[in-house]
Scaffold this active site. Sequence first.
Site, mmCIF file in Angstrom:
data_model
loop_
_atom_site.group_PDB
_atom_site.id
_atom_site.type_symbol
_atom_site.label_atom_id
_atom_site.label_comp_id
_atom_site.label_asym_id
_atom_site.label_seq_id
_atom_site.Cartn_x
_atom_site.Cartn_y
_atom_site.Cartn_z
ATOM 1 N N PRO A 250 13.304 -10.959 -1.601
ATOM 2 C CA PRO A 250 12.275 -11.380 -0.638
ATOM 3 C C PRO A 250 11.388 -10.217 -0.216
ATOM 4 O O PRO A 250 11.838 -9.070 -0.127
ATOM 5 C CB PRO A 250 13.100 -11.906 0.550
ATOM 6 C CG PRO A 250 14.428 -12.266 -0.039
ATOM 7 C CD PRO A 250 14.659 -11.248 -1.121
ATOM 8 N N ARG A 251 10.139 -10.528 0.066
ATOM 9 C CA ARG A 251 9.166 -9.496 0.408
ATOM 10 C C ARG A 251 9.488 -8.823 1.734
ATOM 11 O O ARG A 251 9.324 -7.615 1.879
ATOM 12 C CB ARG A 251 7.760 -10.120 0.470
ATOM 13 C CG ARG A 251 6.634 -9.146 0.845
ATOM 14 C CD ARG A 251 6.411 -8.137 -0.236
ATOM 15 N NE ARG A 251 5.223 -7.311 0.014
ATOM 16 C CZ ARG A 251 4.804 -6.360 -0.801
ATOM 17 N NH1 ARG A 251 5.473 -6.107 -1.919
ATOM 18 N NH2 ARG A 251 3.729 -5.658 -0.527
ATOM 19 N N GLU B 110 0.822 -1.199 0.000
ATOM 20 C CA GLU B 110 0.000 0.000 0.000
ATOM 21 C C GLU B 110 0.866 1.263 0.000
ATOM 22 O O GLU B 110 0.531 2.262 -0.626
ATOM 23 C CB GLU B 110 -0.942 0.016 1.206
ATOM 24 C CG GLU B 110 -2.092 -0.966 1.122
ATOM 25 C CD GLU B 110 -1.682 -2.388 1.425
ATOM 26 O OE1 GLU B 110 -0.555 -2.597 1.937
ATOM 27 O OE2 GLU B 110 -2.476 -3.305 1.155
ATOM 28 N N LEU C 144 2.709 -3.884 -11.540
ATOM 29 C CA LEU C 144 2.771 -2.672 -12.343
ATOM 30 C C LEU C 144 4.107 -1.942 -12.260
ATOM 31 O O LEU C 144 4.476 -1.222 -13.182
ATOM 32 C CB LEU C 144 1.626 -1.732 -11.959
ATOM 33 C CG LEU C 144 0.223 -2.332 -12.185
ATOM 34 C CD1 LEU C 144 -0.852 -1.372 -11.708
ATOM 35 C CD2 LEU C 144 0.009 -2.699 -13.646
ATOM 36 N N GLU C 145 4.842 -2.132 -11.151
ATOM 37 C CA GLU C 145 6.189 -1.542 -11.078
ATOM 38 C C GLU C 145 7.077 -2.100 -12.177
ATOM 39 O O GLU C 145 7.855 -1.369 -12.796
ATOM 40 C CB GLU C 145 6.820 -1.842 -9.717
ATOM 41 C CG GLU C 145 6.409 -0.910 -8.608
ATOM 42 C CD GLU C 145 7.255 -1.157 -7.369
ATOM 43 O OE1 GLU C 145 7.951 -0.219 -6.956
ATOM 44 O OE2 GLU C 145 7.211 -2.267 -6.812
ATOM 45 N N GLY D 179 13.448 -0.419 -0.532
ATOM 46 C CA GLY D 179 13.211 0.752 -1.358
ATOM 47 C C GLY D 179 13.816 0.704 -2.743
ATOM 48 O O GLY D 179 13.741 1.690 -3.479
ATOM 49 N N GLU D 180 14.409 -0.439 -3.136
ATOM 50 C CA GLU D 180 15.076 -0.509 -4.436
ATOM 51 C C GLU D 180 14.362 -1.392 -5.451
ATOM 52 O O GLU D 180 14.778 -1.451 -6.607
ATOM 53 C CB GLU D 180 16.509 -1.033 -4.268
ATOM 54 C CG GLU D 180 17.480 -0.055 -3.690
ATOM 55 C CD GLU D 180 18.924 -0.465 -3.936
ATOM 56 O OE1 GLU D 180 19.702 0.396 -4.344
ATOM 57 O OE2 GLU D 180 19.263 -1.655 -3.743
#
Length: 424
Positions: free
Chosen positions: A273-274, A61, A340-341, A313-314
């Site tokens: 990894p998430r 989000e 979508l990224e 953040g990358e």
Amino acid sequence: MLLFARFLYSLILLILMPLACFYLYVLRGRKNPGYRQDFSERFGFTKASGDIILHCASVGEVLATLPLIKALLADKHQYRLVLTTNTPTGREQINQLLAKDIAAARVQVCYLPFDLPLSQRRFIRRSGARLLAVIETELWPNMLHQAKRNGLKTLIINARLSAKSAKGYARVAPLTRSILSDIDRLACHHQADGERFINLGLDKDRLGVTGSIKFDIGVSEQQAEQAKQLKASLGQAPIWIAGSTHPGEPELLLFAHEQVRKSYPDALLIIAPRHPEQFDKVAELLTAQGISFSRRSQGEHQGEAVLLADTLGELGMLYGAADVAFIGGSLIERGGHNPLEACAHGIPVLSGLHTFNFNHVYPALIDQDGALWVDEHNLVETLNSLFSEPQKCAEMGASGLKVVQQNQGAINKTLALIEEQINA
């Protein structure tokens, strides 16, 4: 009936609170110490204040909402924001993404309190906000009710509601009606989502259809340049990236990569990894399987088989350094993550079959050949096919980018709703 439903919900939540605290502070805190920091915020003890409370549950989000956040911070608006999240990873992501933004001084970040009446009331009163805006379907009954009781307008942004979820809400109809009665405006993806909310009790005059803000994504010049430089440093070998993977997926992806390397010996897998607590676990798996790898956090890649993306953040930039993207959380029944990224960089997208969290995104991508379904049985064949046909890769990437561009515009519609509510 509505009052009793909310009372019963609050009572059950209060009884379960010791378990919730134990789970977050002890169990999750053992894996990620961030869960133990600022724990008093979970009970509404915060110093954060602003004009708008904007709730982004977790990393997904946060990333999807970033363009909206930046628009709200633009000179035209000058709003002060209280950004709330449920996870330390989401909190850290916000801080990193806004670290170099001059307007970041007008943003304060904290945890959303447990949904207890006193905790929510304390938090909302201390915030001094005029509007509560919630991303997607974090519909906490006491949060919305306390916001209304204390004079805040309430807006749900980017709302979606599957038929399955609607059935779940229908099972607790009195509580659901209580939630919907406290919503001033609800902006949803599609009319079908809106109809489900109306069937559950939402006043149709409070409904707006804006599309999904997740399509309002772009690649900055800085991000594009960083991706270009990284790709150049990685050489000419085929590169695929597995973004936002969950436990149970790395084993399958690493096996596939070893098979791909039989046809393309220099092929590189970037695995991201998430959650940060999975970084070391994936490193241990790579070591145990004897697969050479480098860590993004430790410097340059030296031709190893795998690059472990153990930074925050990358991911958006890393997609731009790859030829093909696989989106994690989809080989297992997690529901998938935002493709979508990757599409914004114009590269083909592959996904497992479990993408129910993004049923509003994948149909268009699949129909217009911007993405392909795969499983552990045909992943290798699909990767080899794409690597052998650069033209097909380029066409798929262009199709995915076109889908993104065709569906943009939700941010401006959402901004108009925010202006309408905060000035009402």
